[in-house]
Design an enzyme around this catalytic site. Structure first.
Site, short mmCIF file in Angstrom:
data_model
loop_
_atom_site.label_atom_id
_atom_site.label_comp_id
_atom_site.label_asym_id
_atom_site.label_seq_id
_atom_site.Cartn_x
_atom_site.Cartn_y
_atom_site.Cartn_z
N SER A 1 0.83 -1.21 0.00
CA SER A 1 0.00 0.00 0.00
C SER A 1 0.86 1.26 0.00
O SER A 1 1.94 1.27 0.59
CB SER A 1 -0.92 0.02 1.22
OG SER A 1 -1.63 1.25 1.23
N GLU B 1 -9.88 2.26 4.22
CA GLU B 1 -9.56 3.45 3.40
C GLU B 1 -10.85 4.03 2.77
O GLU B 1 -11.07 5.24 2.80
CB GLU B 1 -8.57 3.01 2.32
CG GLU B 1 -8.16 4.08 1.34
CD GLU B 1 -7.26 3.47 0.24
OE1 GLU B 1 -6.30 2.74 0.57
OE2 GLU B 1 -7.53 3.71 -0.94
N LYS C 1 -4.58 -6.61 3.42
CA LYS C 1 -4.56 -5.48 2.48
C LYS C 1 -5.99 -5.11 2.05
O LYS C 1 -6.32 -3.93 1.90
CB LYS C 1 -3.72 -5.84 1.24
CG LYS C 1 -3.75 -4.80 0.12
CD LYS C 1 -3.03 -3.52 0.47
CE LYS C 1 -3.40 -2.29 -0.35
NZ LYS C 1 -3.19 -2.33 -1.77
N HIS D 1 -7.49 -3.21 4.82
CA HIS D 1 -6.89 -1.86 4.74
C HIS D 1 -7.67 -1.01 3.73
O HIS D 1 -8.04 0.13 4.01
CB HIS D 1 -5.41 -1.97 4.33
CG HIS D 1 -4.81 -0.69 3.85
ND1 HIS D 1 -5.06 -0.17 2.59
CD2 HIS D 1 -3.98 0.20 4.44
CE1 HIS D 1 -4.44 0.98 2.45
NE2 HIS D 1 -3.76 1.22 3.57
N ASN D 2 -7.92 -1.58 2.56
CA ASN D 2 -8.61 -0.81 1.53
C ASN D 2 -10.06 -0.51 1.93
O ASN D 2 -10.58 0.57 1.63
CB ASN D 2 -8.58 -1.55 0.19
CG ASN D 2 -7.20 -1.47 -0.44
OD1 ASN D 2 -6.20 -1.25 0.24
ND2 ASN D 2 -7.13 -1.64 -1.75
#
Ligand code: NDP
Length: 470
Positions: free
Chosen positions: A131, A192, A185, A188-189
């Protein structure tokens, strides 16, 4: 003569080119290959002082031959079929003990499958989430690794060297077996998406509710970035709010169509949360809001029928908006970490929550000062929901009334704040010991004789309506 390469990389697109330069800069000679050969030569030609560290190759066989065994090759190509095709093409050329590392945004189920195939057929396989976008890839991304621990350890010196650093500590770590790195990940997105959506909602209240111009929004966001909300996303939101369009001379933000794109990682997170029965409404609302944003014609039709919301009618203060954003952010992260916890249990992967918070402190898009406090709280007790950790519980006790005020004011003024309002509804559900699912259970028993548990512990599982159901 160029030196034998320490590592290889396939895919010199936006991310791959920057990662390769980062690797070379950290002192690791690298061999590169790209589907379009001219790109490979152009990359070497433009590598400047790093060029001697880079070996361009025209065939996959040359790429493999250029790397010192046991070899490691990073794939930085689009997720999906391209990754499978590259693995298939590399397998006959590589030794069983070599290693392929997929550093793209793979769906973690695909990484699980590829790891299982690699265990049978070789070479070894790691799936790592990267990232930080182009800038992060060049100067320090956050890296989340999944696969065999020994394979991670083998390439950790390179990955630690290229990763972002938080006070000297690399923002790279091993997350667990198989698809664990890509799963983290994806979450995480998802976070986000929610973080960006909440900032957009607060911007909407400032613009429509308070009638603020873009430069006033910019000043507010810049001041917030000096407080508890300090983060990359608040920082860049301040910058984009201040920017002026070179064509019209108007604020850039006012000239951008309100229709947002997505590549699907937020959606994957939401789908997986449903499979795991994890509750992540702030993230779900953010994905919903992106989907809805693309329906411009329908929104225009809606406004034509119901009228536009009045502007400048909000009675909120900027301090309330800041506090609401703090509460919303804590709730969104609490949901994201709880999703990872649920996945850890379901998949039998002990994904390390404090280390995840530490990896996210620098390099990635959601980097923020609050993540350091989250790392501390999760180290104290990784099994406790983050909203119950004393530090964040105190924050929420102080900021929840502002969140209520913002959600209520937005509702009264017709301003949509889906992530903030669903975050608040989740918070209220999570702090209510006696909820309302007793009504659901009674309904289910009435129409389907599904039975229920009684508060007094008696064994009778059915209501006095037996026989009334359909
Ligand atoms: P780009 O489109 O910029 O580059 C794609 C690269 O893959 C090019 O080198 C392209 O080669 C190559 N490629 C495309 N299709 C194939 C194929 N079928 N076989 C072999 N090579 C192929 O993509 P990005 O660098 O942006 O993204 C790469 C990966 O990184 C993706 O999984 C993405 O989701 C992920 N990622 C991207 C981030 C970003 O901010 N852009 C952030 C984090 C992860 P050619 O020159 O021949 O077209």
């Amino acid at each position: 003569m160029t030196q034998p390469a320490h590592i290889g990389l396939i895919g010199l697109g936006t991310m791959g080119a920057m990662l390769a330069l980062n690797i070379a800069e950290k002192g690791f000679p690298i061999a590169v290959w790209n589907r379009t050969i001219s790109v490979t030569h152009g990359f070497k030609a433009e590598a400047g002082s790093l060029a001697p560290m880079i070996t361009p190759t025209e065939t996959l066989a040359d790429l493999v031959a250029a790397i010192k065994p046991p070899r490691a090759i990073i794939l930085m190509v689009p997720a999906g079929q391209a990754v499978d095709d590259q693995i298939e093409a590399l397998r006959p050329l590589m030794d069983r003990d070599d290693l392929i590392i997929d550093a793209g945004n793979a769906l973690f189920h695909d990484t699980n499958r590829r790891a299982a195939e690699a265990a049978k057929l070789g070479p070894h396989f790691l799936g790592i989430g990267v990232s930080g976008g182009e800038e992060g890839a060049r100067h320090g991304p956050a890296i989340m690794g999944g696969g065999e621990r020994a394979d991670w350890d083998r390439v950790a010196p390179v990955l630690n060297a290229i990763a972002a650093k938080y006070k000297g500590t690399p923002c790279a770590d091993y997350m667990g077996p198989a698809g664990a790195g890509h799963f983290v990940k994806a979450v995480h997105n998802g976070i986000e998406y929610a973080d960006m959506q909440m900032i957009a909602e607060v911007y909407g209240v400032m613009r429509d509710g308070l009638g603020m111009a873009a430069d006033a929004v910019a000043q507010t966001l810049k001041s917030w970035n000096a407080g508890p909300l300090q983060s990359y996303l608040i920082e860049i939101s301040g910058e984009v709010s201040a920017a002026i369009d070179t064509h019209s001379g108007k604020p850039m933000l006012d000239m951008i169509l309100d229709r947002a794109g997505q590549k699907g990682t937020g959606r994957w997170t939401v789908i997986e949360a449903q499979h795991l029965a994890a509750t992540i409404p702030a993230i779900e609302s953010a994905v919903m809001a992106r989907n809805l944003s693309s329906r411009l014609d329908e929104r225009r039709a809606g406004e034509a029928v119901f009228g536009a919301a009045p502007t400048g009618k909000s009675g909120l203060t900027l301090a309330q908006l800041e506090q609401a954003m703090i509460a919303g952010k804590i709730l969104c992260y609490a949901q994201g970490f709880a999703l990872i916890s649920a996945a850890s249990k379901e998949f039998g992967w002990p994904m390390p929550l404090p280390e995840i918070a530490r990896v996210w402190r620098e390099g990635c898009i959601i980097r923020s000062s609050m993540l350091n406090d989250m790392a501390t709280a999760l180290t104290d007790d990784p099994t406790r929901n983050l909203m119950l950790a004393p530090f964040f519980a105190d924050h929420l006790k102080g900021s929840q009334s502002a969140l209520r005020a913002v959600v209520a004011d937005a509702a009264m003024n017709g301003i949509a704040v889906p992530a903030l309002s669903s975050g608040l509804a989740w918070f209220d559900s999570m702090r209510t010991a006696r909820g309302t699912a007793n009504m659901i259970q009674a309904q289910r028993d009435f129409f389907g004789a599904h039975g229920f548990e009684r508060v007094d512990g008696l064994a009778d599982k059915h209501g006095p309506w037996a026989g009334h159901g359909i």
